[in-house]
Design an enzyme around this catalytic site. Structure first.
Site, PDB file in Angstrom:
ATOM      1  N   SER A   8      53.038  39.262  42.541  1.00  0.00           N
ATOM      2  CA  SER A   8      51.778  39.272  41.802  1.00  0.00           C
ATOM      3  C   SER A   8      52.025  39.744  40.379  1.00  0.00           C
ATOM      4  O   SER A   8      52.406  40.895  40.136  1.00  0.00           O
ATOM      5  CB  SER A   8      50.761  40.197  42.481  1.00  0.00           C
ATOM      6  OG  SER A   8      49.668  40.365  41.605  1.00  0.00           O
ATOM      7  N   HIS A  33      52.009  34.662  42.000  1.00  0.00           N
ATOM      8  CA  HIS A  33      50.624  34.956  42.388  1.00  0.00           C
ATOM      9  C   HIS A  33      49.891  35.482  41.151  1.00  0.00           C
ATOM     10  O   HIS A  33      50.327  36.451  40.520  1.00  0.00           O
ATOM     11  CB  HIS A  33      50.630  35.999  43.508  1.00  0.00           C
ATOM     12  CG  HIS A  33      49.276  36.322  44.052  1.00  0.00           C
ATOM     13  ND1 HIS A  33      48.668  35.563  45.042  1.00  0.00           N
ATOM     14  CD2 HIS A  33      48.409  37.329  43.769  1.00  0.00           C
ATOM     15  CE1 HIS A  33      47.486  36.089  45.342  1.00  0.00           C
ATOM     16  NE2 HIS A  33      47.300  37.158  44.578  1.00  0.00           N
ATOM     17  N   ASP A  35      46.302  36.850  39.629  1.00  0.00           N
ATOM     18  CA  ASP A  35      45.015  37.448  39.996  1.00  0.00           C
ATOM     19  C   ASP A  35      44.016  37.372  38.854  1.00  0.00           C
ATOM     20  O   ASP A  35      44.182  38.036  37.829  1.00  0.00           O
ATOM     21  CB  ASP A  35      45.226  38.920  40.361  1.00  0.00           C
ATOM     22  CG  ASP A  35      45.967  39.068  41.672  1.00  0.00           C
ATOM     23  OD1 ASP A  35      45.495  38.520  42.684  1.00  0.00           O
ATOM     24  OD2 ASP A  35      47.018  39.745  41.690  1.00  0.00           O
ATOM     25  N   MET A  37      40.289  38.241  37.624  1.00  0.00           N
ATOM     26  CA  MET A  37      39.168  39.136  37.979  1.00  0.00           C
ATOM     27  C   MET A  37      38.107  39.096  36.880  1.00  0.00           C
ATOM     28  O   MET A  37      38.452  39.148  35.697  1.00  0.00           O
ATOM     29  CB  MET A  37      39.678  40.568  38.116  1.00  0.00           C
ATOM     30  CG  MET A  37      40.794  40.730  39.114  1.00  0.00           C
ATOM     31  SD  MET A  37      41.344  42.440  39.164  1.00  0.00           S
ATOM     32  CE  MET A  37      42.708  42.309  40.318  1.00  0.00           C
ATOM     33  N   HIS A  66      44.613  33.321  42.471  1.00  0.00           N
ATOM     34  CA  HIS A  66      43.660  34.031  43.332  1.00  0.00           C
ATOM     35  C   HIS A  66      42.446  34.412  42.482  1.00  0.00           C
ATOM     36  O   HIS A  66      42.513  35.313  41.647  1.00  0.00           O
ATOM     37  CB  HIS A  66      44.384  35.280  43.880  1.00  0.00           C
ATOM     38  CG  HIS A  66      43.522  36.168  44.715  1.00  0.00           C
ATOM     39  ND1 HIS A  66      43.906  37.444  45.096  1.00  0.00           N
ATOM     40  CD2 HIS A  66      42.286  35.999  45.265  1.00  0.00           C
ATOM     41  CE1 HIS A  66      42.967  37.996  45.838  1.00  0.00           C
ATOM     42  NE2 HIS A  66      41.966  37.151  45.941  1.00  0.00           N
ATOM     43  N   MET A  68      39.147  36.133  41.864  1.00  0.00           N
ATOM     44  CA  MET A  68      38.204  37.171  42.299  1.00  0.00           C
ATOM     45  C   MET A  68      37.037  37.122  41.322  1.00  0.00           C
ATOM     46  O   MET A  68      36.840  38.027  40.504  1.00  0.00           O
ATOM     47  CB  MET A  68      38.905  38.535  42.300  1.00  0.00           C
ATOM     48  CG  MET A  68      39.861  38.678  43.478  1.00  0.00           C
ATOM     49  SD  MET A  68      41.117  39.932  43.219  1.00  0.00           S
ATOM     50  CE  MET A  68      42.329  38.953  42.372  1.00  0.00           C
ATOM     51  N   MET A 137      42.896  39.808  52.674  1.00  0.00           N
ATOM     52  CA  MET A 137      43.089  40.936  51.758  1.00  0.00           C
ATOM     53  C   MET A 137      43.370  42.191  52.581  1.00  0.00           C
ATOM     54  O   MET A 137      42.581  42.556  53.453  1.00  0.00           O
ATOM     55  CB  MET A 137      41.839  41.153  50.901  1.00  0.00           C
ATOM     56  CG  MET A 137      41.564  40.074  49.866  1.00  0.00           C
ATOM     57  SD  MET A 137      42.941  39.735  48.750  1.00  0.00           S
ATOM     58  CE  MET A 137      43.177  41.345  47.965  1.00  0.00           C
ATOM     59  N   ASP A 175      47.738  39.947  51.107  1.00  0.00           N
ATOM     60  CA  ASP A 175      47.695  40.381  49.715  1.00  0.00           C
ATOM     61  C   ASP A 175      47.180  41.814  49.604  1.00  0.00           C
ATOM     62  O   ASP A 175      46.017  42.081  49.910  1.00  0.00           O
ATOM     63  CB  ASP A 175      46.786  39.419  48.932  1.00  0.00           C
ATOM     64  CG  ASP A 175      46.780  39.706  47.443  1.00  0.00           C
ATOM     65  OD1 ASP A 175      47.589  40.541  46.982  1.00  0.00           O
ATOM     66  OD2 ASP A 175      45.951  39.087  46.740  1.00  0.00           O
TER      67      ASP A 175
HETATM   68  C1  DX5 Z   1      44.366  42.894  44.336  1.00  0.00           C
HETATM   69  C2  DX5 Z   1      45.160  41.663  43.998  1.00  0.00           C
HETATM   70  C3  DX5 Z   1      46.550  41.728  44.481  1.00  0.00           C
HETATM   71  C4  DX5 Z   1      47.388  42.794  43.794  1.00  0.00           C
HETATM   72  C5  DX5 Z   1      48.492  43.188  44.732  1.00  0.00           C
HETATM   73  O1  DX5 Z   1      43.053  42.691  44.010  1.00  0.00           O
HETATM   74  O2  DX5 Z   1      44.568  40.529  44.598  1.00  0.00           O
HETATM   75  O3  DX5 Z   1      47.205  40.465  44.361  1.00  0.00           O
HETATM   76  O4  DX5 Z   1      47.919  42.356  42.573  1.00  0.00           O
HETATM   77  O5  DX5 Z   1      49.148  44.268  44.178  1.00  0.00           O
HETATM   78  P1  DX5 Z   1      49.994  45.269  45.090  1.00  0.00           P
HETATM   79  O6  DX5 Z   1      51.053  44.458  45.764  1.00  0.00           O
HETATM   80  O7  DX5 Z   1      50.540  46.228  44.078  1.00  0.00           O
HETATM   81  O8  DX5 Z   1      49.061  45.902  46.076  1.00  0.00           O
HETATM   82 ZN    ZN Z   2      45.786  38.645  44.692  1.00  0.00          ZN
END
Ligand code: DX5
Ligand code: ZN
Length: 216
Positions: A8, A33, A35, A37, A66, A68, A137, A175
């Protein structure tokens, strides 16, 4: 299929983005990956379409995006244009999930659904045939570096039995809070893809850490 590793990028050093992506390119990582947000669906804001476009120019590995964000339908085309290969939306953020998944596939991407820790895998029953990937998750989304929620193992078991029962063929991704200790149990349970942020990027030797996660 041997399991896949998707580091990620949320945990990477963004002041050296090119060298971070180069490291992934030279590593045994399968996917990147990413993320996204929006500060509404989750209490944090990360990065968006321009960053994904930049990363896409630096790598040939698939981009596992991903989302969010609320109402992701608004941006499906934009993420495709930015270079996303797998686009995952949250069940909790989609009123018309079936249509959303359909649109993602029509745009030529793999369609994923993510569920929060409080959401039962049973809620996915009626779209199991429509998804390429289900992301369970294992932390509450919004931040990297959180602790793995143990109930995830029960959800994996249930989802694997639903996959069998319905003769579906989606991949199962975990994840949040994945580390070198829980990775082998997750793989033994039958997980297909491990996402790892802090475990990879905050380690002394990220490339070696990816290799360790891959060869578990
Ligand atoms: C959380 C993200 C994850 C995050 C994982 O909201 O969706 O992908 O980056 O990070 P680690 O592996 O550090 O928990
Ligand atoms: Zn993620």
């Amino acid at each position: 299929m041997s399991h896949l590793i998707a580091p990620s990028m949320l945990a990477c050093d963004f002041s050296n983005l090119k060298s971070q992506v180069d490291m992934i390119n030279q590593s045994e990582a399968d996917w990147l990956h990413l993320d996204v947000m929006d500060g509404i669906f989750v209490p944090n804001i990360s990065f968006g379409i321009p960053i994904i476009e930049s990363i896409s120019k630096l790598t040939d590995k698939p981009l596992d995006v991903h989302l969010m964000i609320e109402k992701p339908d608004r941006y499906i085309k934009n993420f495709k244009q930015a270079g996303a290969n797998i686009l995952t939306v949250h069940l909790e953020a989609c009123t018309h999930l079936h249509r959303t998944l359909d649109t993602i596939k029509k745009e030529g991407m793999k369609a994923g659904v993510a569920i929060n820790p409080h959401t039962s895998v049973n809620n996915l029953f009626d779209v199991l045939k429509n998804v390429d990937l289900i992301c369970i998750m294992s932390v509450n989304p919004g931040f990297g570096g959180q602790f793995f929620i143990e109930n995830t193992y029960n959800k994996i078991k249930k989802l694997i039995s639903l996959r069998k029962e319905t003769e579906s063929d989606f991949l199962i991704e975990i994840d949040g809070g994945v580390n070198l200790k829980n990775a082998s149990k997750l793989i033994t349970e039958g997980v297909d893809i491990l996402v790892a942020g802090n475990t990879v990027f905050k380690s002394n030797d990220p490339k070696q850490t990816i290799k360790s996660l891959k060869t578990i």
